[in-house]
Design an enzyme around this catalytic site. Structure first.
Site, mmCIF file in Angstrom:
data_model
loop_
_atom_site.group_PDB
_atom_site.id
_atom_site.type_symbol
_atom_site.label_atom_id
_atom_site.label_comp_id
_atom_site.label_asym_id
_atom_site.label_seq_id
_atom_site.Cartn_x
_atom_site.Cartn_y
_atom_site.Cartn_z
ATOM 1 N N ARG A 1 5.356 6.550 -0.082
ATOM 2 C CA ARG A 1 5.310 7.377 0.184
ATOM 3 C C ARG A 1 7.047 7.808 0.150
ATOM 4 N NH1 ARG A 1 6.264 7.229 6.578
ATOM 5 N NH2 ARG A 1 7.745 5.647 6.434
ATOM 6 N N LYS B 1 11.221 11.578 0.395
ATOM 7 C CA LYS B 1 10.756 10.897 1.236
ATOM 8 C C LYS B 1 9.687 11.774 1.270
ATOM 9 C CE LYS B 1 10.910 7.420 4.462
ATOM 10 N NZ LYS B 1 11.470 6.795 5.821
ATOM 11 N N ARG C 1 15.571 -4.414 -2.145
ATOM 12 C CA ARG C 1 15.526 -4.574 -0.690
ATOM 13 C C ARG C 1 15.259 -6.656 -0.970
ATOM 14 N NH1 ARG C 1 12.403 -0.083 1.903
ATOM 15 N NH2 ARG C 1 12.651 1.180 0.440
ATOM 16 N N ASP D 1 10.936 -5.573 3.894
ATOM 17 C CA ASP D 1 11.715 -4.585 3.459
ATOM 18 C C ASP D 1 12.168 -3.903 3.310
ATOM 19 O OD1 ASP D 1 8.842 -4.656 5.094
ATOM 20 O OD2 ASP D 1 8.668 -2.723 4.286
HETATM 21 P P1 AMP Z 1 7.458 1.486 6.414
HETATM 22 O O1 AMP Z 1 6.748 1.060 7.219
HETATM 23 O O2 AMP Z 1 7.961 3.145 6.601
HETATM 24 O O3 AMP Z 1 8.660 0.884 6.530
HETATM 25 O O4 AMP Z 1 6.242 1.438 5.304
HETATM 26 C C1 AMP Z 1 5.515 0.245 4.903
HETATM 27 C C2 AMP Z 1 4.759 0.343 3.306
HETATM 28 O O5 AMP Z 1 3.612 1.087 4.196
HETATM 29 C C3 AMP Z 1 5.400 0.842 2.526
HETATM 30 O O6 AMP Z 1 5.659 0.016 1.277
HETATM 31 C C4 AMP Z 1 5.594 2.281 2.189
HETATM 32 O O7 AMP Z 1 5.590 2.720 1.109
HETATM 33 C C5 AMP Z 1 4.281 2.928 3.188
HETATM 34 N N1 AMP Z 1 3.526 4.282 3.347
HETATM 35 C C6 AMP Z 1 4.094 4.172 4.547
HETATM 36 N N2 AMP Z 1 3.764 5.574 4.762
HETATM 37 C C7 AMP Z 1 3.162 5.803 4.091
HETATM 38 C C8 AMP Z 1 2.173 7.042 3.568
HETATM 39 N N3 AMP Z 1 2.082 8.095 3.928
HETATM 40 N N4 AMP Z 1 1.687 6.765 1.964
HETATM 41 C C9 AMP Z 1 1.542 5.727 1.549
HETATM 42 N N5 AMP Z 1 2.097 4.368 1.515
HETATM 43 C C10 AMP Z 1 3.247 4.853 2.932
HETATM 44 MG MG MG Z 2 10.319 1.195 5.184
#
Ligand code: AMP
Ligand code: MG
Length: 480
Positions: A88, A108, A178, A247
């Site tokens: 995203r 974002k 990362r 990540d």
């Molecule tokens: P995060 O928890 O923000 O570190 O995200 C972990 C993974 O989930 C990453 O690959 C993000 O790109 C994906 N992700 C989180 N929210 C979304 C969303 N709303 N749509 C698509 N991918 C998401």
């Molecule tokens: Mg993240």
């Protein structure tokens, strides 16, 4: 309009996926970070114009942008996930700021990418404002971090547990590389990609490593030192990142991912806010251990670059990872030395710190107010009773206070080490609640106040207070 100078887009195809941001129906600018825009050398008038807004909303791609989603993997809560990637977030490109530093410009919440899996690629208003407030506060508090350049509402709703207003954050970072980016190629046994990525990261973040005898070992040393310092800084502020997955750990040493993070109110070493961190893996007092574990994952990934002799490579890596402990400890102790104003580097420093933190925990003391009032006491403009009232039992701090006064105290160091303001969790939640109802005033006020967190400004005095039991935030959510 924007002098893009993209390098990540030049890396091999499997590093990323070119993808355009989605169109949004009715973008409106919530806030633009003028100081950051100026630092990036960008034209404020244009940015605020309809075509500037169209870029920040992802509705038009500015000339020179090469929009892409980056590939990465990562360990999430200790479990390996071979493919995550920008699901995203979309990188528009890179520009050089006025100090000639390369900066990523990323949207974002700009829509789906090939890495979105089941997600919608969008962001809700709450998490966007949260990241804006927190990342800018961290910057003002002197902590390396990704920045918030703009927040835009999109005019559409996103479905989470409920329907929520949508928004997009424009994030600026030294890079978005990362630990998990390296792990992604390691998992595929792609040594050539690892070398390309390491060379790219060295050129961007550790250029002197290129001229050393063992560039990749020097690179790892650089990341270890940067992260050890960063995590010590978080802890000094009572900051809990909350989701230190590999990540979410940059090789630049910037804080990234303001998901379920929070600042401690009442001090406790095993404090956790994140609703999904059930084991306390990312508790306040566990962050250094986890940081080192993550760095070991980085070392493991780039091991093939250290030496063709695996034994030798392993022992080089271990040597570097071991150093994390002492580098962290040095920053951790010296930072607390400054917070306590102990200018005499007294040999009882570590024992005194342990005793101090033990007392705070046992007496359920508000962490930030403790150091704030201690600083005021040292300046002679606080009454000891106000300080004592922070403790469950006033009597409990008497002996401690007397012993603290035995030290040679440097109040100027205390003033620059103990913030007057932090983004209190209940204030952040309050700002979001109002914004969701269309009133952005508390959000703007909070961001304004946190631009100068070490200054005594009477007009923001109410933001200093600890939450009442009814206001206290007990759990935070990822908000994805
Ligand atoms: P995060 O928890 O923000 O570190 O995200 C972990 C993974 O989930 C990453 O690959 C993000 O790109 C994906 N992700 C989180 N929210 C979304 C969303 N709303 N749509 C698509 N991918 C998401
Ligand atoms: Mg993240």
């Amino acid at each position: 309009m924007i002098p893009f100078d993209n390098t990540y887009a030049r890396l091999p195809d499997h590093f990323h996926s070119f993808v355009a941001p989605a169109h949004v129906p009715n973008p409106k600018l919530i806030r633009l970070n003028k100081a950051l825009a100026e630092d990036l050398g960008l034209d404020l008038v244009w940015l605020k114009s309809p075509s500037g807004l169209a870029m920040l909303a992802g509705n038009t791609l500015p000339k020179g942008a090469e929009a892409l989603a980056q590939a990465y993997g990562g360990h999430q809560f200790g479990g390996w996930v071979p493919q995550l990637g920008d699901g995203r977030a979309i990188l528009l490109g890179e520009i050089l700021n006025l100090s000639d530093q390369r900066r990523d410009i990323q949207l974002k919440g700009a829509g789906r990418t090939p890495f979105s899996r089941g997600g919608d690629g969008k962001a809700a208003l709450g998490p966007v404002l949260r990241e804006y407030i927190l990342s800018e506060a961290m910057h003002a508090l002197g902590v390396p971090t990704t920045r918030a350049w703009a927040a835009v509402s999109t005019g559409e709703t996103v479905r989470r547990e409920e329907l929520l207003p949508g928004a997009i954050l424009t994030r600026v970072a030294a890079s978005h590389i990362r630990v998990g980016t390296f792990q992604y190629f390691y998992a595929q046994n792609d040594v050539s990609a690892l070398k390309t990525l390491a060379d790219h990261a060295i050129a961007r973040h550790y250029p002197i490593a290129a001229n050393t005898e063992m560039p990749y070992v020097t690179f790892l040393e650089g990341v270890v030192a940067a992260q050890a310092k960063l995590i010590a800084q978080w802890m000094h502020l009572g900051f809990i990142h909350g989701v230190m997955n590999t990540d979410n750990m940059t090789v630049s040493g910037e804080t990234i991912d303001y998901g379920p993070c929070a600042f401690i109110d009442t001090f406790s070493t095993d404090k956790v806010f994140s609703s999904i961190d059930r084991q306390g893996r990312y508790a306040w007092g566990n962050q250094a251990v986890i940081g080192q574990w993550n760095l070991l994952r980085l070392a493991e990934a780039i091991l093939p670059l250290f030496s063709p002799d695996l034994e030798k490579a392993r022992s080089l890596a271990e040597g570097v990872i071991e150093k994390f402990t002492s580098i962290f400890r040095e920053h951790y102790l010296s930072g607390y030395q400054r917070k306590l104003g102990l200018s005499d580097q007294s040999h009882d420093g570590e024992a005194f710190l342990k005793r101090t933190l033990g007392l705070l925990e046992e007496q359920s003391v508000d962490y930030t107010l403790f150091f704030r009032h201690l600083t005021k006491l040292a300046s002679g403009d606080d009454d000891p009773e106000a300080f004592k009232s922070l403790f469950k039992e006033a009597i409990a701090c008497q002996a401690w206070l007397e012993d603290w006064r035995e030290h040679k105290i440097d109040v100027d160091i205390m003033r620059t080490s103990n913030p007057v303001l932090i983004p209190r969790n209940h204030r952040v939640e309050e700002a979001i609640r109002f914004a969701q109802d269309g009133d952005y005033a508390p959000f703007h006020r909070l961001v304004d106040a946190l631009e100068r967190p070490f200054d005594d400004r009477p007009e923001f005095e109410d933001l200093e207070a600890a939450p009442t039991p009814a206001e206290e935030v007990r759990a935070t959510f990822c908000g994805t």
